[in-house]
Design an enzyme around this catalytic site. Structure first.
Site, PDB file in Angstrom:
ATOM      1  N   VAL A   4       0.879  -1.348  -0.053  1.00 39.21           N
ATOM      2  CA  VAL A   4       0.013   0.055   0.002  1.00 39.21           C
ATOM      3  C   VAL A   4       0.795   1.352   0.156  1.00 39.21           C
ATOM      4  O   VAL A   4       0.657   2.192  -0.887  1.00 39.21           O
ATOM      5  CB  VAL A   4      -1.106   0.029   1.302  1.00 39.21           C
ATOM      6  CG1 VAL A   4      -1.628   1.450   1.198  1.00 39.21           C
ATOM      7  CG2 VAL A   4      -1.931  -1.021   0.984  1.00 39.21           C
TER       8      VAL A   4
ATOM      9  N   GLY B  26     -10.704  13.357  10.466  1.00 37.24           N
ATOM     10  CA  GLY B  26      -9.720  14.389  10.463  1.00 37.24           C
ATOM     11  C   GLY B  26      -8.185  13.704  10.970  1.00 37.24           C
ATOM     12  O   GLY B  26      -7.920  14.309  11.761  1.00 37.24           O
TER      13      GLY B  26
ATOM     14  N   ASP C 297       1.574  -3.743   9.385  1.00 37.29           N
ATOM     15  CA  ASP C 297       0.078  -3.456   9.952  1.00 37.29           C
ATOM     16  C   ASP C 297      -0.866  -4.499  10.383  1.00 37.29           C
ATOM     17  O   ASP C 297      -1.618  -4.256  10.987  1.00 37.29           O
ATOM     18  CB  ASP C 297      -0.546  -2.523   8.735  1.00 37.29           C
ATOM     19  CG  ASP C 297      -0.297  -1.259   8.351  1.00 37.29           C
ATOM     20  OD1 ASP C 297       0.842  -0.928   9.052  1.00 37.29           O
ATOM     21  OD2 ASP C 297      -0.830  -0.698   7.655  1.00 37.29           O
TER      22      ASP C 297
ATOM     23  N   HIS D 223      24.198  25.139  10.880  1.00 35.02           N
ATOM     24  CA  HIS D 223      23.619  26.314  10.855  1.00 35.02           C
ATOM     25  C   HIS D 223      23.467  27.135   9.589  1.00 35.02           C
ATOM     26  O   HIS D 223      24.627  27.025   9.059  1.00 35.02           O
ATOM     27  CB  HIS D 223      24.224  27.319  11.789  1.00 35.02           C
ATOM     28  CG  HIS D 223      23.690  28.664  11.730  1.00 35.02           C
ATOM     29  ND1 HIS D 223      22.467  29.014  12.333  1.00 35.02           N
ATOM     30  CD2 HIS D 223      24.122  30.091  11.163  1.00 35.02           C
ATOM     31  CE1 HIS D 223      22.243  30.484  12.211  1.00 35.02           C
ATOM     32  NE2 HIS D 223      23.429  30.802  11.596  1.00 35.02           N
TER      33      HIS D 223
HETATM   34  P1  NAD Z   1      -6.699   8.025  11.970  1.00 33.54           P
HETATM   35  O1  NAD Z   1      -6.904   6.942  12.884  1.00 33.54           O
HETATM   36  O2  NAD Z   1      -5.393   8.679  11.718  1.00 33.54           O
HETATM   37  O3  NAD Z   1      -7.779   9.158  11.894  1.00 33.54           O
HETATM   38  C1  NAD Z   1      -9.050   8.762  11.731  1.00 33.54           C
HETATM   39  C2  NAD Z   1      -9.829   9.922  12.369  1.00 33.54           C
HETATM   40  O4  NAD Z   1     -11.449   9.611  12.092  1.00 33.54           O
HETATM   41  C3  NAD Z   1      -9.859  10.150  13.875  1.00 33.54           C
HETATM   42  O5  NAD Z   1      -9.538  11.276  14.126  1.00 33.54           O
HETATM   43  C4  NAD Z   1     -11.325   9.564  14.196  1.00 33.54           C
HETATM   44  O6  NAD Z   1     -11.437  10.476  15.447  1.00 33.54           O
HETATM   45  C5  NAD Z   1     -12.131  10.022  13.111  1.00 33.54           C
HETATM   46  N1  NAD Z   1     -13.293   9.162  12.810  1.00 33.54           N
HETATM   47  C6  NAD Z   1     -13.645   7.882  13.149  1.00 33.54           C
HETATM   48  N2  NAD Z   1     -14.810   7.589  12.913  1.00 33.54           N
HETATM   49  C7  NAD Z   1     -15.513   8.772  12.544  1.00 33.54           C
HETATM   50  C8  NAD Z   1     -16.939   9.038  12.041  1.00 33.54           C
HETATM   51  N3  NAD Z   1     -17.623   8.122  11.980  1.00 33.54           N
HETATM   52  N4  NAD Z   1     -16.989  10.425  11.644  1.00 33.54           N
HETATM   53  C9  NAD Z   1     -16.001  11.269  11.674  1.00 33.54           C
HETATM   54  N5  NAD Z   1     -14.883  11.049  11.989  1.00 33.54           N
HETATM   55  C10 NAD Z   1     -14.392   9.775  12.623  1.00 33.54           C
HETATM   56  O7  NAD Z   1      -6.814   7.063  10.551  1.00 33.54           O
HETATM   57  P2  NAD Z   1      -6.565   7.585   8.924  1.00 33.54           P
HETATM   58  O8  NAD Z   1      -6.237   9.006   8.901  1.00 33.54           O
HETATM   59  O9  NAD Z   1      -7.506   6.859   8.179  1.00 33.54           O
HETATM   60  O10 NAD Z   1      -5.311   6.540   8.849  1.00 33.54           O
HETATM   61  C11 NAD Z   1      -5.195   5.131   8.949  1.00 33.54           C
HETATM   62  C12 NAD Z   1      -3.915   4.654   9.453  1.00 33.54           C
HETATM   63  O11 NAD Z   1      -2.825   4.501   8.305  1.00 33.54           O
HETATM   64  C13 NAD Z   1      -3.383   5.166  10.724  1.00 33.54           C
HETATM   65  O12 NAD Z   1      -3.238   4.261  11.574  1.00 33.54           O
HETATM   66  C14 NAD Z   1      -2.238   6.055  10.273  1.00 33.54           C
HETATM   67  O13 NAD Z   1      -0.878   5.800  11.347  1.00 33.54           O
HETATM   68  C15 NAD Z   1      -1.506   5.091   9.070  1.00 33.54           C
HETATM   69  N6  NAD Z   1      -1.325   6.133   8.026  1.00 33.54           N
HETATM   70  C16 NAD Z   1      -0.315   7.085   8.613  1.00 33.54           C
HETATM   71  C17 NAD Z   1       0.386   7.910   7.815  1.00 33.54           C
HETATM   72  C18 NAD Z   1       1.147   9.045   8.260  1.00 33.54           C
HETATM   73  O14 NAD Z   1       1.839   8.809   9.300  1.00 33.54           O
HETATM   74  N7  NAD Z   1       1.519  10.177   7.630  1.00 33.54           N
HETATM   75  C19 NAD Z   1      -0.148   8.099   6.463  1.00 33.54           C
HETATM   76  C20 NAD Z   1      -1.158   7.360   5.886  1.00 33.54           C
HETATM   77  C21 NAD Z   1      -1.847   6.351   6.979  1.00 33.54           C
END
Ligand code: NAD
Length: 447
Positions: A41, A176, A300, A433
């Protein structure tokens, strides 16, 4: 093909392909079975394509909004098809790179879906392969919550939205979190009208509230946020939610569902061989061993730290254990990054975690403008560095940054935490720096 291997790896993503390379390098005859694309992925449908498109968004923003820097470029426009082609080319180049590395290390790769026959035999494309050791690295997939209408054609996950053939006129992002903010940032910078609907009172719950609030403040210029908003149903292109002000609706051409990911653990016969597995993932110890001798899991699919860089490390720990080397997976210094524009990056304990654990800590914070390089490049754009130390031992426990491209410097803070540096140790280091990294040094001198 000789069907006896020393190691069979299920899954060719960061957890799997990196482990394959390490194992083969150490002399294990290794087979990787991948049902889609090498790179998983992250390379094909996550980290890399999003970063490539975000680079286009950054160029677009800079070209449009650089008058203060003395650069005036009228009539700047975006050619999505070229940005898209560049994304495809970048992904293809990296995927070929992974294949070449595996080939160089004499790893056998088979395309197909693997299934356990017993704990030392797997079947793929009707053929059986036996082995002494197995590594499960099958990754994760987007979670789809049971919201009525979530199967509407206008609801996309991070996978499908990466194949979109135009910049949508409007986008609603449900969730978010890290994925939601990347896409909100990408498409709002490119001109979409974006609304983020988040169930909790603040975005990215894993961040400290001051980091998340600053990030949100920066993004609010182009993105609308509905916080504390629970999505109740989706009707075609309209999302109905309720928040503290009562029920509301928001409509858009495209809806992105980004409410988390879940481990891929089904359809492989894992339970049939007696593996300790649940929808939360494959249970592993600190050496990435499962409950079955000869079977390890990484990435994962373990449900622990769903990040590509954690997966790499977990795969390496598993291979070290297979080779009889002493190693263990540690989770205290894993950097996390939100790749929005601007970025947020952190490592170690957060302020909220310190408070929850009742730890005695001292916290210092400085605006990013204490770094000359930040001021030169980002001017007065808000951002800060925050450092958390243990009040008794003076050991560095956490570093959190927001602003600019801080993802590039957070590894240094991770190294300091991993090496258990104290305030005085960090003070003796020489930082280049002028660089933005000096914000860490400046903040350390505040103690
Ligand atoms: P996340 O867990 O980061 O965020 C999901 C958000 O959705 C949370 O803030 C939650 O409160 C909200 N939420 C849940 N149910 C909801 C609803 N019904 N209505 C509105 N809001 C709701 O998940 P993600 O952004 O989908 O990422 C998934 C996984 O992929 C994570 O574990 C992340 O670590 C990994 N990932 C990481 C990165 C990175 O580190 N930059 C990038 C992509 C993915």
């Amino acid at each position: 093909m000789n069907s006896e291997f020393d190691l069979i790896i299920l899954g060719g993503g960061p957890g799997g392909y990196n482990a394959a390379e390490r194992a083969a390098h150490a002399g294990l005859k290794t087979l990787v079975i991948e049902k889609e694309d090498l790179g998983g992925v992250c390379l094909n449908r996550g980290c890399i394509p999003t970063k490539t498109l975000l680079a286009s968004a950054k160029h677009f923003h800079i070209a449009k909004d650089s008058a203060d820097f003395g650069v005036v470029a009228p009539n700047v426009s975006l050619d999505w098809s070229r940005a898209f082609k560049r994304k495809v080319k970048t992904v293809r180049a990296l995927r070929s790179g992974v294949a070449a590395k595996l080939k160089k290390n004499k790893v056998t790769v088979i395309e197909g879906e693997a299934r356990f026959i017993d704990r030392s035999t797997v079947e793929v494309n009707g053929e059986r392969f036996s082995t002494a050791k197995i590594l499960i690295a099958t990754g994760s997939k987007p979670s789809i919550p049971p919201i009525p209408g979530a199967d509407s054609p206008s609801v996309l996950t991070s996978r499908e939205i990466l194949d979109i053939d135009h910049v949508p006129e409007s986008l609603v992002v449900i969730g978010g979190g890290v994925i939601g903010l990347e896409f909100a940032s990408l498409f709002s910078t490119l001109g979409s009208r974006v609304t983020v609907v988040e169930m909790l009172p603040e975005i990215v719950p894993s961040l400290d509230s001051d980091v998340a609030a600053l990030l949100r403040g920066r993004l609010e210029k182009d993105v609308a946020f509905k916080l504390g908003a629970r999505v109740e149903k989706i009707d075609g292109t309209t999302v109905s939610y309720s928040d503290s002000e009562g029920p509301g609706t928001v409509g858009a051409e495209v809806i992105l569902m980004s409410v988390g990911r879940r481990p891929v653990v089904e359809g492989m016969g894992l339970e049939d061989i007696g593996l300790d597995v649940s929808p939360k993932g494959v249970a592993v110890d600190e050496k990435m061993r499962t409950n079955l001798p000869g079977v390890w899991a990484a990435g994962d699919c373990t449900g622990k730290s769903l990040l590509a860089h954690s997966a790499y490390r977990m795969g390496e720990v598993a291979v070290a254990d297979m080779l009889g080397k002493d190693d263990r997976m540690r989770y205290n210094a894993i950097p996390s990054v939100v790749y929005s524009l601007p970025e947020a990056a952190g490592v170690g304990i957060t302020e909220a975690e310190a408070v929850k654990a009742g730890r005695e800590v001292v916290i210092k914070k400085l605006p990013m403008q204490y770094s000359g390089r930040y001021l030169a490049e980002f001017g007065q754009e808000p951002g800060f560095g925050k450092v958390i130390i243990d009040a008794k031992t003076q050991a560095l426990l956490g570093v959190h940054l927001v602003g600019g491209t801080c993802s590039e410097i957070i590894w240094g803070a991770a190294a300091l935490i991993e090496a258990e540096f104290r305030v005085d140790d960090v003070r003796e280091l020489i930082f280049p720096h002028p660089t933005v990294s000096e914000i860490i040094r400046e903040t350390i001198w505040e103690f």
